[in-house]
Design an enzyme around this catalytic site. Structure first.
Site, PDB file in Angstrom:
ATOM      1  N   ARG A   1       0.421  -8.941  13.512  1.00 19.64           N
ATOM      2  CA  ARG A   1      -0.312  -7.874  12.789  1.00 19.64           C
ATOM      3  C   ARG A   1      -0.986  -8.492  11.874  1.00 19.64           C
ATOM      4  O   ARG A   1      -2.243  -8.064  11.413  1.00 19.64           O
ATOM      5  CB  ARG A   1       0.838  -7.195  12.233  1.00 19.64           C
ATOM      6  CG  ARG A   1       1.498  -6.086  13.030  1.00 19.64           C
ATOM      7  CD  ARG A   1       2.453  -5.425  12.690  1.00 19.64           C
ATOM      8  NE  ARG A   1       2.398  -4.687  11.242  1.00 19.64           N
ATOM      9  CZ  ARG A   1       3.448  -4.048  10.426  1.00 19.64           C
ATOM     10  NH1 ARG A   1       4.520  -4.660  10.393  1.00 19.64           N
ATOM     11  NH2 ARG A   1       2.955  -3.612   9.496  1.00 19.64           N
TER      12      ARG A   1
ATOM     13  N   ARG B   1      11.751  -5.702   5.036  1.00 19.96           N
ATOM     14  CA  ARG B   1      11.688  -4.275   4.871  1.00 19.96           C
ATOM     15  C   ARG B   1      12.395  -3.400   5.657  1.00 19.96           C
ATOM     16  O   ARG B   1      12.498  -3.697   7.070  1.00 19.96           O
ATOM     17  CB  ARG B   1      10.014  -4.103   5.148  1.00 19.96           C
ATOM     18  CG  ARG B   1       9.811  -2.559   4.964  1.00 19.96           C
ATOM     19  CD  ARG B   1       8.197  -2.373   4.636  1.00 19.96           C
ATOM     20  NE  ARG B   1       7.513  -2.433   5.820  1.00 19.96           N
ATOM     21  CZ  ARG B   1       6.385  -2.458   6.017  1.00 19.96           C
ATOM     22  NH1 ARG B   1       5.633  -1.975   4.841  1.00 19.96           N
ATOM     23  NH2 ARG B   1       5.464  -2.574   7.009  1.00 19.96           N
TER      24      ARG B   1
ATOM     25  N   ARG C   1      11.395  -1.105  10.945  1.00 18.88           N
ATOM     26  CA  ARG C   1      10.476  -0.620  12.041  1.00 18.88           C
ATOM     27  C   ARG C   1      10.262  -1.776  12.935  1.00 18.88           C
ATOM     28  O   ARG C   1      10.420  -2.825  12.854  1.00 18.88           O
ATOM     29  CB  ARG C   1       9.086  -0.776  11.139  1.00 18.88           C
ATOM     30  CG  ARG C   1       8.812   0.445  10.615  1.00 18.88           C
ATOM     31  CD  ARG C   1       7.720   0.529   9.654  1.00 18.88           C
ATOM     32  NE  ARG C   1       6.586   0.223   9.913  1.00 18.88           N
ATOM     33  CZ  ARG C   1       5.383   0.026   9.527  1.00 18.88           C
ATOM     34  NH1 ARG C   1       5.283   0.541   8.273  1.00 18.88           N
ATOM     35  NH2 ARG C   1       4.386  -0.576   9.828  1.00 18.88           N
TER      36      ARG C   1
ATOM     37  N   ARG D   1      -9.317   0.533   8.916  1.00 18.72           N
ATOM     38  CA  ARG D   1      -9.022  -0.758   9.207  1.00 18.72           C
ATOM     39  C   ARG D   1     -10.157  -1.670  10.035  1.00 18.72           C
ATOM     40  O   ARG D   1      -9.757  -2.839  10.366  1.00 18.72           O
ATOM     41  CB  ARG D   1      -7.689  -0.775   9.995  1.00 18.72           C
ATOM     42  CG  ARG D   1      -6.473  -0.828   9.194  1.00 18.72           C
ATOM     43  CD  ARG D   1      -5.223  -0.738  10.205  1.00 18.72           C
ATOM     44  NE  ARG D   1      -3.956  -1.512  10.088  1.00 18.72           N
ATOM     45  CZ  ARG D   1      -3.009  -0.811   9.378  1.00 18.72           C
ATOM     46  NH1 ARG D   1      -3.191   0.588   9.019  1.00 18.72           N
ATOM     47  NH2 ARG D   1      -1.762  -1.248   9.078  1.00 18.72           N
TER      48      ARG D   1
ATOM     49  N   LYS E   1       0.776  -1.212   0.070  1.00 20.92           N
ATOM     50  CA  LYS E   1       0.210  -0.012   0.180  1.00 20.92           C
ATOM     51  C   LYS E   1       0.973   1.210   0.098  1.00 20.92           C
ATOM     52  O   LYS E   1       0.514   2.173  -0.664  1.00 20.92           O
ATOM     53  CB  LYS E   1      -0.853   0.056   1.096  1.00 20.92           C
ATOM     54  CG  LYS E   1      -1.764  -1.105   1.283  1.00 20.92           C
ATOM     55  CD  LYS E   1      -2.680  -0.832   2.649  1.00 20.92           C
ATOM     56  CE  LYS E   1      -2.136  -0.850   3.935  1.00 20.92           C
ATOM     57  NZ  LYS E   1      -1.402  -1.973   4.327  1.00 20.92           N
TER      58      LYS E   1
END
Ligand code: AMP
Length: 213
Positions: free
Chosen positions: A170, A126, A159, A87, A13
């Protein structure tokens, strides 16, 4: 045209939103980025959000809705992409009311479909620039100099919520709270599912085609 871009964590996204901003002039409204900025600036909102984010939990609906409301009220009039909000169906209902009050609406809810095994790989590898938010991936797209952003020379880090144990949570939170939005937007005739696999340019072309149709 106002767009919601949604999908599981790691579905791309943020990357696709950045392309829509750069190439098509959209305004990007990312709830995750807004929370991260609030945390960086140590605002009362950031302090409230941090513990939820570090655990991979959702920030409570009322806090999140107020945040987005504030931003939308300031930015109304520009075509926007919503990334990471709503969400939950409670947030989606609140968004609908808010947009109606502002005399605007969502035109498409684009869902990026990516199988779970790919999501985990994308999230674990990531890395992000602490300064400008540019994203990298250890397989395929690492920064040219380890730990240093190609664009702004800021520090490139993982992160806190991209650590393996938090990722699992998550993904579970996503399945429980956010995946039901597929039915929610299908019911309103807005759902546009797209294949989220491939390189970023391929996925971007699919989005552009969808926006034309
Ligand atoms: P993201 O950058 O979109 O992956 O969001 C990172 C984290 O911010 C999420 O795991 C949540 O803790 C929080 N967050 C972002 N958007 C929302 C939202 N719409 N509702 C609740 N929590 C959110």
């Amino acid at each position: 045209m106002n767009i919601l871009l949604f999908g599981a964590p790691g579905s791309g996204k943020g990357t696709q939103s950045a392309l829509l901003v750069e190439k098509l002039g959209y305004l990007h409204i990312s709830s995750g980025d807004l929370f991260r900025t609030a945390i960086k600036n140590q605002t009362p909102l950031g302090l409230k959000a941090k513990s939820f984010m570090d655990r991979g939990e959702l920030v409570p609906d009322d806090i999140t809705i107020d945040l987005i409301k504030e931003v939308l009220l300031k930015k109304i009039g520009q075509k926007f992409i919503l990334d990471g909000f709503p969400r939950t169906t409670v947030q989606a209902d609140a968004l609908e009311v808010l947009l109606r009050d502002l005399k605007t609406s969502l035109n498409k809810a684009i869902f990026l479909e990516v199988p779970k095994e790919h999501l985990k790989k994308r999230l674990v590898g990531r890395r992000v620039c602490k300064n400008c938010g540019a994203t990298y991936h250890m397989d395929g797209h690492p920064p040219k100099k380890a730990g240093i952003c190609d664009i702004c020379q800021g520090e490139v880090v993982q992160r806190a919520d991209d650590k393996e144990d938090v990722i699992e949570n998550r993904l579970t939170v996503y399945e429980t709270n956010t995946a039901p939005l597929k039915n929610y937007y299908a019911g309103k005739g807005l759902l546009k599912p797209l294949n989220g696999l491939g390189n970023q340019d391929e996925i971007f072309s699919r989005i552009v085609e969808e926006l034309k149709s």
